[in-house]
Design an enzyme around this catalytic site. Structure first.
Site, PDB file in Angstrom:
ATOM      1  N   TYR A  30      -2.550  -2.601 -10.792  1.00  0.00           N
ATOM      2  CA  TYR A  30      -2.618  -2.312  -9.251  1.00  0.00           C
ATOM      3  C   TYR A  30      -1.742  -3.513  -8.361  1.00  0.00           C
ATOM      4  O   TYR A  30      -0.886  -3.148  -7.621  1.00  0.00           O
ATOM      5  CB  TYR A  30      -3.967  -2.512  -8.947  1.00  0.00           C
ATOM      6  CG  TYR A  30      -4.221  -2.241  -7.036  1.00  0.00           C
ATOM      7  CD1 TYR A  30      -4.162  -1.262  -6.511  1.00  0.00           C
ATOM      8  CD2 TYR A  30      -4.415  -3.501  -6.615  1.00  0.00           C
ATOM      9  CE1 TYR A  30      -4.471  -1.264  -5.060  1.00  0.00           C
ATOM     10  CE2 TYR A  30      -4.429  -3.523  -5.245  1.00  0.00           C
ATOM     11  CZ  TYR A  30      -4.639  -2.443  -4.576  1.00  0.00           C
ATOM     12  OH  TYR A  30      -4.561  -2.506  -3.031  1.00  0.00           O
ATOM     13  N   TYR A  88      -4.276   3.643   7.897  1.00  0.00           N
ATOM     14  CA  TYR A  88      -5.645   2.857   7.877  1.00  0.00           C
ATOM     15  C   TYR A  88      -6.412   3.496   9.015  1.00  0.00           C
ATOM     16  O   TYR A  88      -6.525   4.642   9.535  1.00  0.00           O
ATOM     17  CB  TYR A  88      -5.716   1.465   7.522  1.00  0.00           C
ATOM     18  CG  TYR A  88      -4.991   1.205   6.317  1.00  0.00           C
ATOM     19  CD1 TYR A  88      -5.621   1.576   5.157  1.00  0.00           C
ATOM     20  CD2 TYR A  88      -3.897   0.701   6.244  1.00  0.00           C
ATOM     21  CE1 TYR A  88      -5.108   1.448   3.885  1.00  0.00           C
ATOM     22  CE2 TYR A  88      -3.298   0.527   4.719  1.00  0.00           C
ATOM     23  CZ  TYR A  88      -4.012   0.778   3.787  1.00  0.00           C
ATOM     24  OH  TYR A  88      -3.366   0.525   2.734  1.00  0.00           O
ATOM     25  N   LYS A 136       0.629   3.279  -2.792  1.00  0.00           N
ATOM     26  CA  LYS A 136      -0.616   4.264  -3.318  1.00  0.00           C
ATOM     27  C   LYS A 136      -0.400   5.604  -3.245  1.00  0.00           C
ATOM     28  O   LYS A 136      -1.033   6.336  -3.973  1.00  0.00           O
ATOM     29  CB  LYS A 136      -1.635   3.791  -2.414  1.00  0.00           C
ATOM     30  CG  LYS A 136      -2.117   2.399  -2.498  1.00  0.00           C
ATOM     31  CD  LYS A 136      -3.165   1.700  -1.281  1.00  0.00           C
ATOM     32  CE  LYS A 136      -3.528   0.372  -1.795  1.00  0.00           C
ATOM     33  NZ  LYS A 136      -4.244  -0.012  -0.369  1.00  0.00           N
ATOM     34  N   VAL A 158       1.215  -3.935   3.737  1.00  0.00           N
ATOM     35  CA  VAL A 158       1.318  -5.152   4.428  1.00  0.00           C
ATOM     36  C   VAL A 158       2.323  -6.154   4.339  1.00  0.00           C
ATOM     37  O   VAL A 158       2.519  -7.157   4.864  1.00  0.00           O
ATOM     38  CB  VAL A 158      -0.044  -6.226   4.041  1.00  0.00           C
ATOM     39  CG1 VAL A 158      -1.035  -5.680   4.507  1.00  0.00           C
ATOM     40  CG2 VAL A 158      -0.060  -6.232   2.401  1.00  0.00           C
ATOM     41  N   SER A 187       0.773  -1.161   0.092  1.00  0.00           N
ATOM     42  CA  SER A 187       0.027   0.060   0.106  1.00  0.00           C
ATOM     43  C   SER A 187       0.895   1.368   0.040  1.00  0.00           C
ATOM     44  O   SER A 187       0.209   2.516  -0.226  1.00  0.00           O
ATOM     45  CB  SER A 187      -0.759  -0.016   1.167  1.00  0.00           C
ATOM     46  OG  SER A 187      -1.925  -0.752   0.800  1.00  0.00           O
TER      47      SER A 187
HETATM   48  O1  DON Z   1      -4.662  -4.802  -2.166  1.00  0.00           O
HETATM   49  C1  DON Z   1      -4.037  -5.348  -0.962  1.00  0.00           C
HETATM   50  O2  DON Z   1      -4.599  -5.837  -0.281  1.00  0.00           O
HETATM   51  C2  DON Z   1      -2.370  -5.209  -1.241  1.00  0.00           C
HETATM   52  N1  DON Z   1      -1.920  -5.446  -2.471  1.00  0.00           N
HETATM   53  C3  DON Z   1      -2.020  -4.046  -0.413  1.00  0.00           C
HETATM   54  C4  DON Z   1      -2.710  -3.714   1.012  1.00  0.00           C
HETATM   55  C5  DON Z   1      -1.740  -3.031   2.012  1.00  0.00           C
HETATM   56  O3  DON Z   1      -0.601  -3.034   1.889  1.00  0.00           O
HETATM   57  C6  DON Z   1      -2.615  -2.380   3.080  1.00  0.00           C
HETATM   58  N2  DON Z   1      -1.634  -2.287   4.034  1.00  0.00           N
HETATM   59  N3  DON Z   1      -1.413  -1.869   5.068  1.00  0.00           N
END
Ligand code: DON
Length: 314
Positions: free
Chosen positions: A198, A250, A71, A268, A68
């Site tokens: 994405y 978040y 983003k 993540v 994330s």
């Molecule tokens: O879309 C997803 O679930 C992952 N590619 C990214 C999510 C993420 O990193 C949320 N972070 N804390």
């Protein structure tokens, strides 16, 4: 060398040892199978200042995927490609208080646009706005932008992490189809193509040093003090840092603002990009995550450094 830098330099090794044990309270993300094997007790940090001085420690050279954290940069690229008005006709400016992959408020609130660009739904909408004639071209443009910001032409995405996410991305597919039904994604867009870009940008591999370099540019309003070039318009960086502060961790963003008090964005894979405005870019990695999807030991380390150095913006 100023007093704060000397304090950091002298104490970072101790703070790393103090914070590393907190990793046992978390777990590496497993919903993307390729991330489950990450060394859960790793902890690394890199801090970069405007004169190019670096303080690094722990597993700061370990490669991990941005997830994330990417983003923040796809938002900047979408703003560069489309301008503020077009981007914010497709995505909002408010925190949700929900999990990063939540579908809840998409249906509850009219007209169905995602609340902000840092939740999954918002980031998928933003990805669809990135210029390029094909998914490959869009991925290449994102990579080129990341390479510019990280100061490393060899940056690339990890194909097996991208494929691993795609194979299990039931929730993200649901979000994307919901967005298409609501006109946030164009009716002519291929949901699979948007999602492939994405997944690719989430799978871009970096070290703490790359994140620190990217953060340094954000800390200086889009100006890279090391090459003395304005890489991103100041206004867009201001927008990105505001989202980092209000939504970057978040549904733990409020607590992070109170305990740490600087703009940051987690992923993540355990990475955290943090910015000490006007001063440093910081990259942290610690793959063991808490229930909100943020690095447990990484947050502890940022909190320790912020309290000891009085970094809170408030
Ligand atoms: O879309 C997803 O679930 C992952 N590619 C990214 C999510 C993420 O990193 C949320 N972070 N804390």
């Amino acid at each position: 060398m100023n007093e704060q830098w000397m304090n950091l330099s002298a104490n970072v090794p101790q703070w790393l040892s103090d914070c590393r044990p907190y990793a046992k309270d978390g777990k590496a993300a497993a919903y993307i199978p390729a991330l489950a094997a990450a060394p859960a007790d790793a902890l690394g940090v890199s801090i970069l200042s405007a004169d190019g001085s670096i303080i690094a420690g722990g597993e700061s050279g370990m490669l991990f995927t941005m997830q994330s954290i990417s983003k923040v940069f796809t938002l900047l690229l979408a703003l560069i490609d489309n301008g503020e008005e077009a981007v914010f006709s497709k995505v909002g400016m408010e925190p949700t208080g929900d999990d990063f992959n939540s579908i809840l408020k998409l249906e509850l609130v009219e007209p169905g646009i995602p609340f902000n660009p840092l939740i999954n739904a918002g980031a998928i909408a933003v990805t669809s706005l990135i210029g390029g004639a094909s998914p490959d071209e869009k991925t290449e443009r994102v990579l080129a932008f990341m390479r510019l910001m990280a100061g490393d032409d060899s940056l690339d995405y990890n194909r097996s992490v991208s494929e691993s996410e795609s194979a299990t991305a039931y929730r993200n597919r649901s979000l994307a189809y919901f967005l298409q039904e609501n006109g946030v994604l164009s009716p002519h867009a291929s949901v699979e193509e948007v999602l492939s870009v994405y997944f690719n940008h989430c799978a871009i591999e970096v070290t703490c040093h790359h994140l620190a370099r990217m953060g340094l540019i954000l800390a200086h309003g889009g100006f890279d003090p090391l090459t003395e070039r304005q890489l991103v318009p100041r206004r867009y960086v201001q927008i990105a840092k505001t989202f980092m502060l209000t939504c970057g961790m978040y549904n733990a963003s409020g607590e992070f603002a109170i305990r740490v008090g600087i703009p940051a964005k987690s992923g993540v894979a355990g990475g955290i990009l943090a910015v000490v405005p006007g001063r440093y870019g910081i990259g942290v990695v610690g793959p063991a995550l808490n229930s909100r999807g943020n690095s447990v030991a990484g947050i502890r380390l940022l909190e320790t450094m912020s309290v000891e150095c009085d970094w809170s913006m408030f």
